[in-house]
Design a protein around this motif. Sequence first.
Motif, short mmCIF file in Angstrom:
data_model
loop_
_atom_site.label_atom_id
_atom_site.label_comp_id
_atom_site.label_asym_id
_atom_site.label_seq_id
_atom_site.Cartn_x
_atom_site.Cartn_y
_atom_site.Cartn_z
N LEU A 162 -1.73 8.59 31.07
CA LEU A 162 -0.50 8.74 31.60
C LEU A 162 0.28 9.85 31.20
N LEU A 163 0.33 10.10 30.12
CA LEU A 163 0.95 11.16 29.33
C LEU A 163 0.42 12.61 29.89
N SER A 164 -1.05 12.64 29.92
CA SER A 164 -1.62 13.90 30.55
C SER A 164 -1.39 14.22 31.79
N ALA A 165 -1.11 13.07 32.40
CA ALA A 165 -0.75 13.42 34.06
C ALA A 165 0.78 13.58 34.48
N GLY A 166 1.31 13.63 33.23
CA GLY A 166 2.72 13.82 33.32
C GLY A 166 3.50 12.43 33.82
N ARG A 167 3.14 11.69 33.54
CA ARG A 167 3.74 10.21 33.80
C ARG A 167 4.53 9.81 32.59
N GLU A 168 5.41 10.51 32.09
CA GLU A 168 6.10 10.06 30.83
C GLU A 168 6.63 8.86 30.46
N ASP A 169 7.46 8.34 31.38
CA ASP A 169 8.00 7.05 31.32
C ASP A 169 7.12 5.89 31.13
N GLU A 170 5.94 6.15 32.06
CA GLU A 170 4.79 4.99 31.99
C GLU A 170 4.21 5.09 30.83
N ALA A 171 3.94 6.33 30.29
CA ALA A 171 3.41 6.63 28.74
C ALA A 171 4.10 6.01 27.73
N ARG A 172 5.43 6.02 27.95
CA ARG A 172 6.28 5.58 26.88
C ARG A 172 6.06 4.10 26.83
N GLU A 173 5.84 3.31 27.85
CA GLU A 173 6.03 1.98 28.08
C GLU A 173 4.57 1.62 27.36
N TRP A 174 3.33 2.08 27.69
CA TRP A 174 2.28 1.81 27.26
C TRP A 174 1.88 2.06 25.82
N PHE A 175 2.51 2.96 25.29
CA PHE A 175 2.44 3.28 23.85
C PHE A 175 3.18 2.32 23.21
N GLU A 195 7.58 10.73 19.06
CA GLU A 195 7.64 12.22 19.42
C GLU A 195 8.07 12.19 21.02
N LEU A 196 7.89 11.44 21.64
CA LEU A 196 8.28 11.12 23.08
C LEU A 196 9.69 10.88 23.11
N ASP A 197 10.38 10.17 22.21
CA ASP A 197 11.65 9.76 22.07
C ASP A 197 12.50 10.80 21.28
N GLY A 198 11.67 11.90 20.95
CA GLY A 198 12.58 13.11 20.12
C GLY A 198 12.75 12.72 18.68
N VAL A 199 11.98 11.85 18.29
CA VAL A 199 12.66 11.62 16.97
C VAL A 199 11.72 12.20 15.86
#
Length: 279
Positions: A162-175, A195-199
């Motif tokens: 999902l992240l590779s496809a640019g679907r960041e919000d969904e990727a965050r949910e599944w991580f 990393e997605l949350d900028g921490v």
Amino acid sequence: MSLPKTLAEDVARNLVMVAKLIDEDPEQAYAYSRIALRLASRVAAVREAAGFAAYATQKYAEALAEFRAARRMTGGVDLWPVMADCERGLGRPERAMAMAGEPEVQKLDKAGQVEMRLVAAGARRDMGQIEAAIVTLQSPELASNSVQPWTARLRYAYADALLSAGREDEAREWFGKTIEADKDGATDASDRLAELDGVEFVDAMGEDEDEPGTPVDADADAEADVDVDDDVDVEADVEADVDDDIIDEGEGAAEAATEAEADDKNSDKNSDKNSHDKG
């Protein structure tokens, strides 16, 4: 195939070392597998262990040959997913996709089928078909709330796709869902989510040796520097005073000695005069 007792023990010892080292030291595990292979190349378990050791060291052609040999000896299909993944490692994702559609897949147990799905999704990504990879991973096993041995890896692969496809919000949910299933920390899902949350993680053992949470007071440091300088000046003044005292004492002692010498001379003169008068 049965082996003589002594030979069987030697082979078993090498296989134990392969299993023990394959995760922490794959190269050493591979070396032990080669010894076992020289001792008993006609034993299926030996060929399988040699295949996994070669696979762990990315010797995919060698691993595939060993897996094929083990499969011929046993007639089983358990190695089918890892054989397909070797095809990926050799740069042949289309062959891995073809294997994903073979009847052998239907003979796999649930864990094997999930593994095959992961390999097929990886092959899709190898061919640049990221959306197809996402669809490949969508399955009842992915949607299930129950946690199985494969759950964390399946969710992680889906989140990464999902992240590779640019679907960041969904990727965050599944991580996040991966973290829930990954009790042993087998994946780096927590790091990916942070990393997605900028921490950003800061090394606590940096150059600053102050204790964590201890504020640094620049003014206090400046005052301390001034105090140190003052101490140096005071010490210098004390030494100067001591030197002056020594000089003063030396001058006083010299004057006293001169006066004593003069008194002695006067005394001698008076003594000589008295003696002359008496004579």
